[in-house]
Each structure stands twice: as structure tokens, then as C-alpha cells.
Design an enzyme around this catalytic site. Structure first.
Site, PDB file in Angstrom:
ATOM      1  N   GLU A   1      -5.259  -3.018 -14.969  1.00 19.23           N
ATOM      2  CA  GLU A   1      -5.022  -2.326 -13.696  1.00 19.23           C
ATOM      3  C   GLU A   1      -6.325  -2.136 -12.931  1.00 19.23           C
ATOM      4  O   GLU A   1      -6.339  -2.145 -11.699  1.00 19.23           O
ATOM      5  CB  GLU A   1      -4.319  -0.984 -13.935  1.00 19.23           C
ATOM      6  CG  GLU A   1      -2.908  -1.087 -14.533  1.00 19.23           C
ATOM      7  CD  GLU A   1      -1.922  -1.871 -13.662  1.00 19.23           C
ATOM      8  OE1 GLU A   1      -2.150  -2.014 -12.446  1.00 19.23           O
ATOM      9  OE2 GLU A   1      -0.921  -2.380 -14.219  1.00 19.23           O
TER      10      GLU A   1
ATOM     11  N   HIS B   1      -5.217  -9.123 -10.973  1.00 23.29           N
ATOM     12  CA  HIS B   1      -4.682  -9.403 -12.320  1.00 23.29           C
ATOM     13  C   HIS B   1      -4.916 -10.869 -12.682  1.00 23.29           C
ATOM     14  O   HIS B   1      -5.313 -11.201 -13.801  1.00 23.29           O
ATOM     15  CB  HIS B   1      -3.168  -9.133 -12.356  1.00 23.29           C
ATOM     16  CG  HIS B   1      -2.787  -7.674 -12.345  1.00 23.29           C
ATOM     17  ND1 HIS B   1      -3.247  -6.788 -13.271  1.00 23.29           N
ATOM     18  CD2 HIS B   1      -1.969  -6.962 -11.520  1.00 23.29           C
ATOM     19  CE1 HIS B   1      -2.728  -5.573 -13.032  1.00 23.29           C
ATOM     20  NE2 HIS B   1      -1.946  -5.653 -11.967  1.00 23.29           N
TER      21      HIS B   1
ATOM     22  N   HIS C   1      -3.601  -7.524  -4.683  1.00 20.52           N
ATOM     23  CA  HIS C   1      -3.484  -6.758  -5.923  1.00 20.52           C
ATOM     24  C   HIS C   1      -3.202  -7.697  -7.104  1.00 20.52           C
ATOM     25  O   HIS C   1      -3.904  -7.652  -8.125  1.00 20.52           O
ATOM     26  CB  HIS C   1      -2.353  -5.729  -5.763  1.00 20.52           C
ATOM     27  CG  HIS C   1      -2.134  -4.860  -6.961  1.00 20.52           C
ATOM     28  ND1 HIS C   1      -2.675  -3.598  -7.056  1.00 20.52           N
ATOM     29  CD2 HIS C   1      -1.454  -5.068  -8.112  1.00 20.52           C
ATOM     30  CE1 HIS C   1      -2.328  -3.068  -8.227  1.00 20.52           C
ATOM     31  NE2 HIS C   1      -1.582  -3.934  -8.877  1.00 20.52           N
ATOM     32  N   GLU C   2      -2.217  -8.548  -6.939  1.00 24.67           N
ATOM     33  CA  GLU C   2      -1.853  -9.468  -8.025  1.00 24.67           C
ATOM     34  C   GLU C   2      -2.977 -10.469  -8.300  1.00 24.67           C
ATOM     35  O   GLU C   2      -3.156 -10.919  -9.436  1.00 24.67           O
ATOM     36  CB  GLU C   2      -0.538 -10.180  -7.709  1.00 24.67           C
ATOM     37  CG  GLU C   2       0.674  -9.253  -7.543  1.00 24.67           C
ATOM     38  CD  GLU C   2       0.915  -8.332  -8.735  1.00 24.67           C
ATOM     39  OE1 GLU C   2       0.621  -8.737  -9.871  1.00 24.67           O
ATOM     40  OE2 GLU C   2       1.387  -7.188  -8.518  1.00 24.67           O
TER      41      GLU C   2
END
Lengths: 491, 491
Positions: free
Chosen positions: A285, A259, A255-256
Site C-alpha cells: 500500500e 502496486h 494508484h495501481e
């Protein structure tokens, strides 16, 4: 003289960027490495730097230069537009209101930190009233200045151009369809995912980062109590936590990484300028959810994921790709938003959106928040939090000024991720083959060209998305994705 | 209205402190944790924050408040005196000279980084000329404003009130005596010291830090290519290196613990104000050398040190306290300053003091620096560097603006450490018993009362020392210490 004004602005915003970058490093340090006793002093330093950056932004000579400056080409024009947007948003709030907001928020966050584990909503309520009052006042003032409703003014701060009418209509479509899909595919208690020692999980995580395009020369991995990403393209810090299920630590890293890949791909020629920044939090997001939910829960990536686990853990910790994929796309309503699967996730957001819009427009009294939250959870997800700690105290957002109006960006980001995924799959016919061998370069290349590298060139996330996919944001691609992944027999 | 002016100044200097504290965290991050690619961006952010702090200090409204403010009690008076001193030192330099200095220094440091390992003095020479020119100009301007010679103006920046006439006279006493002592006690090639795996050395180092009064709640330990200490009392960062002899890593930690203990003991009621800061770099160096050289090379501490080593390494890595003590007080001239023992150390400083004063007053041309350096090494220490990398390129100081005039503080710090040690031994008759069991509390308590806790209350390091020991700085205590430790048969 226009060019002189523009040059001065470029210099001013580079300074603001440097001060903000320093703030982010202090925040990262506070959350990962700092001695316990250092927290108060670091909080004070962060507040001082934020105030310095704010003063540079609302300065009268900044206003003069913004009035005089003229752009010579489209990127300069976009940069100037973003400078003016930031200046306008920051200048309309009186300085004493901003200070009062910070005080109310700091107090509420401290109260929340003890009220949450104790599930003590009554203890939190006065602090909540305090924050809400200051948020409402600020949103009303900003709304009046921008010709927007208070809630639209909050959305504008996170995703410029986004209006609540469109959000509400998209969320209504999700509310109408998702509970039925959940009922059709729910799989009971969560199966245990991959497991292993922290040291080895960390090595898998590092390999995943390199795989996605974030080598150690440019990106760090650390541990914190809540995963986050901070930094610029040459100085990326990702964190995860190893306190929950081990597999979740890896999903948090993925997930990170989404980003981080966005940060790494921002237009380097405009680093430090407003036009070189990310196009709002919905796009941000969308990038994390695209990697974590869409790409890395695919059957194709499960093949490579299984290989990474076998490399590190040997046959003992080995997973069959099919069984791993089943775990990754397991669907079951739960009380915790950050642990939700991609089908139930948007419903968690809808619950929060309902509550915060009602609080803002005065139709919900803060005293009734906990009941309203539980009621919405029950009606949309069919479960009731056992206490307010699992319910309306679950997230920190409502203790933070900038947390209000933020929740929608998570669900909109997922819709955006699905829309981008649909388009890029069509553009990259070999994507599944690439993912199955852990080759993220074609995916990252497409994202850099169509999303990351555009920075804030487009004036809104819808304009960016329309440029990338031909359409503004909608629910269609997301619902088609769910059908394809979760209801394959029915298409 | 005076009190308003003073209150505004306190607020301004608190802001300056916060900005400087952020700069130190960025510098720590760059030297310990940052990804390689991040160095350029971090350098830029550090420059931006330094400029912000400088502007806050030289601001016209700061000058107005300094003119109007009046103090109500002695600590306020001392604070105001230090504010004025900082403002005056910073304001006399024109902004464009400061910028040119930073450019020359950045360039010279880069050149030095490659010239040193290659021993290439010719490559470094033009960069040295550039730095020297800018240092001279700045020192001349500051000297004219303060009524000081250029070199005294440089000393004033590191150790307010210190004048070169006194430095030269103390150094003359050392030059006259030390070479003879060295000849009498030199012990041939350096014996191998304690050794062990990095992981275990790190644990010993952590125990040493707690022993000295720096627990993990307040202090970190990390690795960097050159050991350093940075931070405030609640946020102390120590670094060491494990690349040389393992025992040296521990001695470096003890050295840095001396700096850290000073920081930890500064008056907390004045944290962030000039009067709450350290009383110059001579006092700072005295604190690190007091712990590393005077205290931790004593026969008493060797007993506890041997215990620490046995605890971690077992009987295999065990040391007899007497043999350990012999290693700790081994004397032999070597080419490297930072590895020197306490007898030869001051002579290394005298070499550099001779060179930099001659460069500054024009009696030494930069082209002749390397020869002059080697000549002085030969005459004072009896050894010749094999190449300029071991000679005049050994230290980075002359590439840095703030490195000029700094060297004397190392030797003066050692003299000051010996003078404090003599007084505190008399005041703490059980000190050896305490040290032998690793109890540093009485020592730290004495230092806090007589040195650390006074911050910048005294107007100079001599005033501080006179308050603590009854005398201003001299060579007597140091020479008596050397006799007692190294020539016990002769006393």
C-alpha cells in the site's frame, strides 16, 4: 542431505506459486472479461486451486523438509525463513475451520452485496456475526500458536512483525493532529477534475503506465467495477473504472501503477519463491500511495499531467498546472474512504481500526457496529453517514476472512510512503525537474534499489524501512509532508 | 463401501476438471490477451497445472478406488467406464517419458515456428526425428498395454474405439471417388467473398453466435492468430482472425460455433465428470463441420446470411443469396488445408494420414517426408506445394504429441456430420425454412437430444452415431450429400 531438502522446497514453492498465479489469472478473468454465466464455475475453480496450493503448503513432507533444510547464503536463509513462516501460519488452522470460514465469508459477501445499496444493516447483521465468530476462532488459534494476541495474529498475516500496540500509538498521534489540520485547510465541495471520453482517458492512462515504466509488452489495462492489480513482473494486469468522475479513473490508474511498479521490481532471480515476493501489504500500500498521493499530487507532476491532458484533449480540455494542482490537493472530509484525500484518508482508517479491534476483543457487539462506526466518523471527520450503506457497509473487508486486520495497512502504508518520499527526495535532488517532464526512471530506480528489489529479504516491513530510511515506521515524515504541502505559510 | 469409492472418484475427477479448466483459461489468455512478456511464465504455469492434473489421475488411491467402485445406474456406469479409460491411458506412460515428450515437443514447436515461414525442412528434420521417436515409444507402450497397434493407440486417445483398419478403408473409398468429383465441379480461382471493416464483421459474427444459441451472457468472441474454442457451457470462448479474407473470419466463427454448441449442450447434470465430456474429437470435429460446411453453406442459410450482411453493411456490401451461395460452395483444389472446401478437404486429410502412418510404422524415413507429402498432394489434389512451408510444414500437429493420429478425426468428422445431417433433415422437414430465417433452435434441439446431451454416455463415437442415425460411420451419406449439393443435374 540438507541441500536436497532445500532443493525440494524450492521446487514445491515454485509449484505453489504457479498454482496461485493461475488463481490470480482466473480472478482477473472473472472480474474483467468472463461471461456473466461463468462466475459460479470460476469461483469453484478458484476454490479448487486454492485448496491444492494449501495442501502443498501444509503437507507433512513439506514440514519434514522445512525441519531438515539448511541455507548456504543469506538469500537462501531469508527464503527458508519465509517458507517456514507461511507453513506455520497455514498449518495451525484445522482444515474444517478453513472450510467453514470460506462458507461464512462467501455467504456474508453475497448478503453484503444487496444490503449495501439498500443500507440494510439489520439484514447484514447475522452474516456479520457468522464471519466474526469464525475470524475470532481462527485468530485465537493462530495467536496461541504464535504467542500473539488474536488481533496481532491477524496483523501478522498482512504485515509480519507489526503489532497493534505500535499501530494504536501511531494512530493516536494522527487522531490528535489531523482533525486540526483538516479544519485549517478544508476547501468545501470537491471541484470538478479533468474530464473526457472513456476512449481518450484510456489513452492518457496507457501513456501514464508507460511513463511510470509499465510498457504494453509487460502490462495490460482493463476495466472492472473496483480497480485492482494482479500478476507477476512479466504479466501485470491493472484495472480502473470509468463510472465515477473521469479524473478519478486516472488517479486510480496511478494508484495501481504504484502496486504494479512494486511487482515489476521484485527480485527476478527469486521469482516464484517466497523471498521474491512483496514484503507484506503495508509496503504494497505504501507503493501505491507513494505514487498516487505523494508523487502525482505534487506541484511538479501537475506540470506533466497538464501536458498529457492537453496532448489528448487539445486546448478545450486543457488545464493550467496550478489549477490542476489545486484540484489534486483539495481537502474536504467526505463519507467515502476510497475517494478521500491524503489528509482525511488516515482518519477513515482509524474509524475502521477502532471498530474491528473492539469487535474482535468483544467490547463492541456486532449489533452496535453501525452506531459505533457513525459515532467515530462524526468525532474524527465531523460527518455522519446518511445510512449504513455509506457507513459500516461501505467496504467489503469485513465480509472477507483476509479483510480483518487489513485496514491499518492503508494508513501505515501512507506513513511509510511519506517516510520513503522524504528520504528519496533528499537522495534525488532533481526529482521535481524529472517529474515535471514525466521522467519516472530516477524515482523507479531508487525504489527498486531500496524497496522493490529486496523482496522479502528483510524479515519485516520495519526492517526494510529502516534499511531504506534509517528509521522504523513513525508519523513524523507524514506530518512534515502535510505541513510542507498544505501549510506552507506556517513552516 | 463401493459407494464411498465412487463418491471419492467423483470428487477427484471434479478437481481434475477444475484444474484442467484453469489450464484452458490460461491458454486462452496466453493466445488472446496476455502481454508478450508473459508467454514464458504462462507456459510454465500451464505445465505445472497439467502435472498436477496428471498426478491426481495416476495416483495409487485413484487406482484403488477405481478397482472398488460400483455404479448404481447407467450414467454412473458410463462415468466409471470413462474414469477407468482415462486412468489407464495416463498410467501406462512412465513419468520420465512424458517429461521427455513435453521437452521434445516444445523444442520442435519452436523450431517449426521459424522453419515454416522460411520453408526450411532441413532445419526442422532433427526436431521431427526427436518428436517421432518419443511418439513412437509412447504409442508402442500404450498399444502393448491396450492390446492395440501403436497407431491404433494414438487413435484411441482422440476417438475411443476407432481403429485404423476402418479408417483406411473409408479413406480408400474417398480417394477412389473424390478426385473425380473435384475434376467435374472445380471452379477456377477463388471468387472474392463478403468483405468489410473488422468492427462490422465482428458485429455480424456476434449476431451469428446469438443466432446459433450462444448469447453474450455465456460466450465471448476474441481475436487470435488461429481460431479456437475453449471452455465449459457457462464460459465459452470463441476466437477468430481477421487477417485473411474477411469472409473467412465469419466462416471460422461458424466453425467454432459448432464446437461451442456442442460444449453448451453437454449434459449439465454431469458437468466436470468424464461422462459429461465430449465423446472424442471425431464427434467434436463433426459438430464444427456440420455447422460450417453442411448447414451454413446451404442455399437456405445463404438467404439469412445475405440478410445479416445487408443489415450491417447496407446496400453497398449487399449480396444476392444465390451469388453468396455460389461463393460458399465454390470448389477448387488449393495447397492449404484450413482454407479447403468440403469436397477437397478430406483429400488433404488423406495426404496427412498416409504420411503419419508411414512414419509411425517405419516405412517412411523422416528425411523423405517432404517429398512424400508433395507426391501425395500431387496425386490426390493435382497440385504441388511450392515449398515445404506450404507442404509438410503447413500444420503444427506433428510438433505436438497429441497432434499425431489427430488428422483422421477431421475427415471422419466430416463423414459423421453428413450422416447426422441426412438423418436430421429427414427428422426436421422444415429445416430449410428455419435456416432461411436464421432460426437455429430446431437444429440445436435435435443435436442436443441426439448428440450433445449424451456426453460420454455411449462408449464410442460409433455407438453414439448408431444411436442417432441407426448406422455406424460410413462414407455413404457424405457422398450422397456431395451429389445433391454439387451434382444436382446428375441425380
Amino acid at each position: 542431505m540438507e541441500n536436497d531438502a532445500y532443493r525440494r522446497l524450492v521446487q514445491r514453492f515454485a509449484t505453489i506459486h504457479d498454482v496461485n498465479a493461475a488463481t490470480k489469472t482466473l480472478d482477473w478473468y472473472a472480474r474483467t472479461k468472463a461471461p456473466k454465466a461463468a462466475q459460479t464455475g470460476l469461483g469453484c475453480q478458484i476454490a479448487t486451486l486454492s485448496k491444492q496450493a494449501h495442501e502443498l503448503l501444509v503437507d507433512l513432507s513439506c514440514a519434514d523438509d522445512l525441519a531438515d533444510a539448511e541455507a548456504r547464503e543469506p538469500w537462501e536463509a531469508a527464503n527458508l525463513r519465509e517458507m517456514r513462516r507461511r507453513h506455520r501460519l497455514a498449518s495451525v488452522l484445522p482444515a474444517d475451520l478453513v472450510e467453514a470460514q470460506v462458507r461464512a465469508s462467501t455467504h456474508a459477501h453475497l448478503v453484503w452485496e444487496t444490503a449495501k445499496p439498500e443500507g440494510d444493516f439489520a439484514a447484514f447483521l447475522p452474516a456479520l456475526r457468522g464471519v466474526l465468530e469464525h475470524v475470532s476462532t481462527g485468530a485465537r488459534i493462530q495467536g496461541q500458536a504464535l504467542g500473539l494476541s488474536p488481533y496481532d495474529a491477524l496483523l501478522e498475516g498482512h504485515d509480519p512483525g507489526r503489532r497493534n500496540a505500535a499501530v494504536t500509538s501511531m494512530f493516536a498521534e494522527l487522531e490528535a493532529v489531523l482533525p486540526g489540520i483538516v479544519d485549517g485547510v478544508r476547501g468545501g465541495p470537491k471541484p470538478p477534475g479533468p474530464t473526457g471520453k472513456k476512449r481518450k482517458l484510456k489513452r492518457v492512462a496507457r501513456r501514464m503506465m508507460s511513463m511510470i515504466g509499465l510498457p504494453e509488452t509487460h502490462a495490460r489495462l482493463d476495466t472492472s467495477s473496483h480497480p485492482f492489480t494482479a500478476g507477476d513482473s512479466d504479466n501485470i494486469r491493472i484495472t480502473t473504472r470509468y463510472s465515477g468522475r473521469p479524473g478519478e479513473a486516472l488517479m486510480a490508474v496511478l494508484h495501481e501503477c504504484g502496486h504494479a511498479l512494486y511487482i515489476a521490481g521484485l527480485p527476478s532471480a527469486h521469482l516464484g519463491q517466497p523471498v521474491g515476493a512483496a514484503r507484506g501489504m503495508t509496503v504494497h500500500e505504501s507503493q501505491s500511495l507513494l505514487i498516487e498521493m505523494l508523487v502525482c499530487r505534487s506541484r511538479a507532476f501537475a506540470v506533466h499531467y497538464a501536458r498529457l491532458l492537453r496532448d489528448e484533449f487539445g486546448e478545450d480540455g486543457a488545464w493550467d498546472p496550478n489549477r490542476l494542482h489545486e484540484v489534486l490537493i483539495h481537502v474536504e472530509p467526505g463519507v467515502t474512504r476510497v475517494e478521500a484525500d491524503e489528509v482525511t484518508y488516515p482518519l477513515h482508517v482509524v474509524v475502521r481500526h477502532r471498530c474491528e479491534t473492539a469487535l474482535l476483543n468483544g467490547t463492541l457487539d456486532p449489533a452496535d457496529l453501525s452506531d459505533a462506526f457513525d459515532e467515530a466518523m462524526d468525532s474524527l471527520l465531523g460527518i455522519r453517514p446518511r445510512n449504513p450503506g455509506e457507513g459500516c457497509l461501505q467496504d467489503p473487508h469485513w465480509t472477507l476472512m483476509r479483510g480483518w486486520g487489513y485496514f491499518p495497512t492503508y494508513a501505515l502504508g501512507l506513513l511509510m510512503a511519506a517516510q520513503l518520499y522524504e528520504t528519496l527526495r533528499a537522495a534525488l535532488p532533481d526529482l521535481d525537474v524529472d517529474l515535471a517532464r514525466g521522467d519516472f526512471a530516477p524515482l523507479a530506480g531508487w525504489l527498486r534499489e531500496h524497496v522493490h528489489g529486496r523482496g522479502c529479504f528483510d524479515s519485516s516491513s520495519d526492517a526494510l524501512l529502516e534499511h531504506a530510511t534509517g528509521r522504523p515506521l513513525g508519523t513524523g515524515a507524514f506530518l512534515r509532508h502535510l505541513e510542507r504541502r498544505y501549510l506552507p505559510g506556517m513552516t
